[in-house]
Design a protein around this motif. Sequence first.
Motif, mmCIF file in Angstrom:
data_model
loop_
_atom_site.group_PDB
_atom_site.id
_atom_site.type_symbol
_atom_site.label_atom_id
_atom_site.label_comp_id
_atom_site.label_asym_id
_atom_site.label_seq_id
_atom_site.Cartn_x
_atom_site.Cartn_y
_atom_site.Cartn_z
ATOM 1 N N ASP A 27 0.828 -1.209 0.000
ATOM 2 C CA ASP A 27 0.000 0.000 0.000
ATOM 3 C C ASP A 27 0.860 1.256 0.000
ATOM 4 O O ASP A 27 0.462 2.291 -0.546
ATOM 5 C CB ASP A 27 -0.942 0.019 1.207
ATOM 6 C CG ASP A 27 -2.055 -1.015 1.094
ATOM 7 O OD1 ASP A 27 -2.300 -1.521 -0.028
ATOM 8 O OD2 ASP A 27 -2.673 -1.322 2.127
ATOM 9 N N PHE A 29 3.402 1.798 -1.688
ATOM 10 C CA PHE A 29 3.957 2.018 -3.021
ATOM 11 C C PHE A 29 2.929 2.612 -3.990
ATOM 12 O O PHE A 29 3.275 2.955 -5.104
ATOM 13 C CB PHE A 29 4.495 0.704 -3.586
ATOM 14 C CG PHE A 29 5.737 0.201 -2.908
ATOM 15 C CD1 PHE A 29 6.966 0.267 -3.537
ATOM 16 C CD2 PHE A 29 5.686 -0.348 -1.629
ATOM 17 C CE1 PHE A 29 8.120 -0.202 -2.922
ATOM 18 C CE2 PHE A 29 6.823 -0.821 -0.997
ATOM 19 C CZ PHE A 29 8.042 -0.747 -1.643
ATOM 20 N N HIS A 30 1.664 2.698 -3.565
ATOM 21 C CA HIS A 30 0.621 3.258 -4.432
ATOM 22 C C HIS A 30 0.795 4.767 -4.575
ATOM 23 O O HIS A 30 0.990 5.461 -3.575
ATOM 24 C CB HIS A 30 -0.778 3.028 -3.837
ATOM 25 C CG HIS A 30 -1.360 1.701 -4.142
ATOM 26 N ND1 HIS A 30 -1.599 1.254 -5.415
ATOM 27 C CD2 HIS A 30 -1.787 0.710 -3.312
ATOM 28 C CE1 HIS A 30 -2.146 0.049 -5.365
ATOM 29 N NE2 HIS A 30 -2.249 -0.305 -4.099
ATOM 30 N N SER A 34 -3.937 6.799 -7.039
ATOM 31 C CA SER A 34 -4.545 5.471 -6.933
ATOM 32 C C SER A 34 -5.266 5.309 -5.604
ATOM 33 O O SER A 34 -6.359 4.729 -5.545
ATOM 34 C CB SER A 34 -3.485 4.383 -7.088
ATOM 35 O OG SER A 34 -2.991 4.360 -8.404
ATOM 36 N N ASP A 48 -3.405 1.663 -13.860
ATOM 37 C CA ASP A 48 -3.139 2.191 -12.516
ATOM 38 C C ASP A 48 -2.139 1.308 -11.777
ATOM 39 O O ASP A 48 -1.306 1.793 -11.012
ATOM 40 C CB ASP A 48 -4.423 2.232 -11.667
ATOM 41 C CG ASP A 48 -5.477 3.183 -12.189
ATOM 42 O OD1 ASP A 48 -5.107 4.270 -12.670
ATOM 43 O OD2 ASP A 48 -6.666 2.828 -12.113
ATOM 44 N N ARG A 49 -2.246 0.018 -11.980
ATOM 45 C CA ARG A 49 -1.440 -0.936 -11.225
ATOM 46 C C ARG A 49 -0.014 -1.068 -11.756
ATOM 47 O O ARG A 49 0.879 -1.458 -11.016
ATOM 48 C CB ARG A 49 -2.111 -2.295 -11.227
ATOM 49 C CG ARG A 49 -3.341 -2.355 -10.351
ATOM 50 C CD ARG A 49 -3.870 -3.779 -10.250
ATOM 51 N NE ARG A 49 -5.055 -3.833 -9.425
ATOM 52 C CZ ARG A 49 -6.292 -3.830 -9.905
ATOM 53 N NH1 ARG A 49 -6.509 -3.789 -11.194
ATOM 54 N NH2 ARG A 49 -7.319 -3.884 -9.082
ATOM 55 N N TRP A 52 2.838 0.717 -9.890
ATOM 56 C CA TRP A 52 2.850 0.156 -8.539
ATOM 57 C C TRP A 52 3.554 -1.199 -8.543
ATOM 58 O O TRP A 52 4.447 -1.451 -7.722
ATOM 59 C CB TRP A 52 1.400 0.031 -8.066
ATOM 60 C CG TRP A 52 1.160 -0.659 -6.775
ATOM 61 C CD1 TRP A 52 1.531 -0.244 -5.527
ATOM 62 C CD2 TRP A 52 0.433 -1.873 -6.593
ATOM 63 N NE1 TRP A 52 1.086 -1.140 -4.587
ATOM 64 C CE2 TRP A 52 0.407 -2.140 -5.215
ATOM 65 C CE3 TRP A 52 -0.209 -2.753 -7.461
ATOM 66 C CZ2 TRP A 52 -0.227 -3.258 -4.677
ATOM 67 C CZ3 TRP A 52 -0.843 -3.864 -6.924
ATOM 68 C CH2 TRP A 52 -0.847 -4.107 -5.553
ATOM 69 N N CYS A 74 1.138 -7.811 -1.260
ATOM 70 C CA CYS A 74 0.670 -7.347 -2.566
ATOM 71 C C CYS A 74 -0.537 -8.193 -2.931
ATOM 72 O O CYS A 74 -0.487 -9.414 -2.789
ATOM 73 C CB CYS A 74 1.767 -7.509 -3.618
ATOM 74 S SG CYS A 74 1.281 -6.969 -5.267
#
Length: 162
Positions: A27, A29-30, A34, A48-49, A52, A74
């Motif tokens: 979380d 790293f978001h 996002s 979006d991912r 990340w 993750c």
Amino acid sequence: MGVSGVGKTTVAVRLAERLALPYAEADDFHPAASIAKMRAGTPLDDADREPWLLALGGWLGERAEDGSGGVVTCSALKRRYRDTLRAACPGVRFVHLSGSRELIAERLDGRSGHFMPASLLESQFATLEPLTPDEHGVVLDVGQDPEHLVTEAARLLGPRPT
């Protein structure tokens, strides 16, 4: 890995402590955009991912390169997300924490202070592609207590053969 609310952070923190490995919370790293999107109840898409996952893979790859290893939480819901992590860290292994929709929904309803709303649980289950036999990892039932899950993860994963 697993959907929101399965206990990834609880198990990962304890597993990292048990194995004396560095730990990272995915979380963290978001990007802010996002997190805002999820807070608003909008599921992330693959675009979006991607940054990340690349950042998480970079963290894992650095630990593998320096020989320290590490544990990271993750969701890794899709095979291709796990492939992205494997591309950055070929030796990565997965612990898929799995449970019923009812159990996970109950846990999410009791959770406070997290940006991920329970309303996104169905989208996560719809996205989930369980581990396949050719992926290095184990599936554990989150109906067990966290200490049992940590013990099983440590036992089943064990040291990787060289």
